[in-house]
Design an enzyme around this catalytic site. Structure first.
Site, PDB file in Angstrom:
ATOM      1  CG  ASN A   1      60.007 -90.399  -2.385  1.00 48.48           C
ATOM      2  OD1 ASN A   1      59.392 -89.758  -3.228  1.00 48.48           O
ATOM      3  ND2 ASN A   1      59.427 -90.942  -1.320  1.00 48.48           N
TER       4      ASN A   1
ATOM      5  CE  LYS B   1      59.398 -88.595   1.407  1.00 48.11           C
ATOM      6  NZ  LYS B   1      59.294 -88.794   2.824  1.00 48.11           N
TER       7      LYS B   1
ATOM      8  CG  HIS C   1      56.428 -93.580   0.609  1.00 47.76           C
ATOM      9  ND1 HIS C   1      55.988 -92.813   1.658  1.00 47.76           N
ATOM     10  CD2 HIS C   1      57.777 -93.443   0.574  1.00 47.76           C
ATOM     11  CE1 HIS C   1      57.036 -92.233   2.230  1.00 47.76           C
ATOM     12  NE2 HIS C   1      58.132 -92.594   1.589  1.00 47.76           N
TER      13      HIS C   1
ATOM     14  CD  GLU D   1      55.746 -89.398   3.036  1.00 43.95           C
ATOM     15  OE1 GLU D   1      55.760 -89.101   1.831  1.00 43.95           O
ATOM     16  OE2 GLU D   1      56.734 -89.254   3.782  1.00 43.95           O
TER      17      GLU D   1
ATOM     18  CD  GLU E   1      61.182 -95.470   2.627  1.00 46.14           C
ATOM     19  OE1 GLU E   1      62.130 -94.716   2.425  1.00 46.14           O
ATOM     20  OE2 GLU E   1      60.007 -95.193   2.325  1.00 46.14           O
TER      21      GLU E   1
ATOM     22  N   GLY F   1      61.557 -88.756   7.628  1.00 40.56           N
ATOM     23  CA  GLY F   1      61.389 -87.309   7.773  1.00 40.56           C
ATOM     24  C   GLY F   1      61.492 -86.819   9.204  1.00 40.56           C
TER      25      GLY F   1
ATOM     26  CB  SER G   1      66.374 -89.697   8.718  1.00 37.14           C
ATOM     27  OG  SER G   1      65.109 -89.174   9.038  1.00 37.14           O
TER      28      SER G   1
END
Ligand code: PGA
Length: 251
Positions: free
Chosen positions: A9, A11, A98, A100, A168, A174, A213
């Site tokens: 991904n 991003k 996701h 985010e 996730e 991250g 991660s």
């Protein structure tokens, strides 16, 4: 047997002009040749790169996904991308929900479910992302959150729908923190059990990816877990050498 899927991904990173070199390095670094691959490899790239990435991916036997999609087929939704637009480019995968997108763009369980349904109806495979925050894990709410997020989606999908789940944990995205192999396996087993209740035997054919991660130093341990069928890799997928090492640790 479930075929593993390793998804990168990107991003909002990289530039379209860097795409050819990325693919070249990735393909040169992978151990398995395209015809003998035992793993599906996918890249979720920014929308402006979809067309170019799709062309390169076709040549190299990889899959390309959008990072999000709108549930409506067309209309006055400035800035959004529709499923027919993806299909028109030959893109038949998309991430949905996701964390985010949920955190910064106000996506809710309901809107995620509608996007997943619209994708499945059009023959685009959604990778639906779920996971708890740090606060929710500390309050022992992981299973409650996963159940709520998934049941909203399951209510919209046929039992035998073609879709993928990415677990996730938000606290691992991250941050450099990864769920331990056992924490990840426990969450995946819980998800598969939920799927079984809804979809029966189809649950055993569905792929559940771990994300948060993932890097070459922790991938092998995660991939040994019986209910982990691959990974959704953010930061580490930006470096094609590192992404190749992660893919090879699954092959
Ligand atoms: P990360 O991101 O690997 O950088 O933690 C994973 C993701 O957000 O999909």
């Amino acid at each position: 047997m479930r075929k593993p899927l390793i998804a990168g991904n990107w991003k909002m990173n990289l530039l379209c002009s860097q795409v050819p070199a990325y693919f070249q390095t990735l393909m040169q670094s992978l151990k398995g040749k395209p015809g003998q691959r035992t793993v599906d490899i996918l890249l979720a790239v920014p929308a402006p790169f979809l067309s170019l990435a799709r062309e390169m991916a076709e040549r190299d036997g990889l899959l390309i996904a959008a990072q999000t999609v709108h549930e409506k087929a067309e209309g006055a939704f400035t800035g959004e991308i529709s499923l027919p637009m993806l299909l028109d480019l030959g893109v038949s995968w998309t991430l949905v929900g996701h964390s985010e997108r949920r955190q910064y763009f106000n996506e809710t369980d309901r809107s995620v479910a509608l996007k997943a349904r619209a994708a499945v109806e059009r023959g685009v495979t959604p990778i639906v992302c779920v996971g708890e925050t740090k606060d929710e894990r500390e309050k022992s709410l992981t299973e409650t959150v996963l159940r709520r997020q998934l049941e909203t989606v399951l209510a919209e999908l046929p039992r035998d729908a073609d879709w993928v789940i990415a677990y996730e944990p938000v606290w691992a995205i991250g941050t450099g923190l990864t769920a331990s192999d056992q924490q990840a396996q426990d969450a995946h087993a819980f998800i598969r059990q939920l799927l079984r209740q809804h979809s029966g035997e189809h649950a055993d054919a569905m792929r559940i990816l771990y994300g948060g991660s993932v890097k070459s130093s922790n991938a092998a341990g995660l991939f040994k877990q019986p209910d982990i069928d691959g990974a959704l890799v953010g930061g580490a997928s930006l470096d094609p050498l590192e992404f190749a090492r992660i893919i090879d640790s699954m092959s």
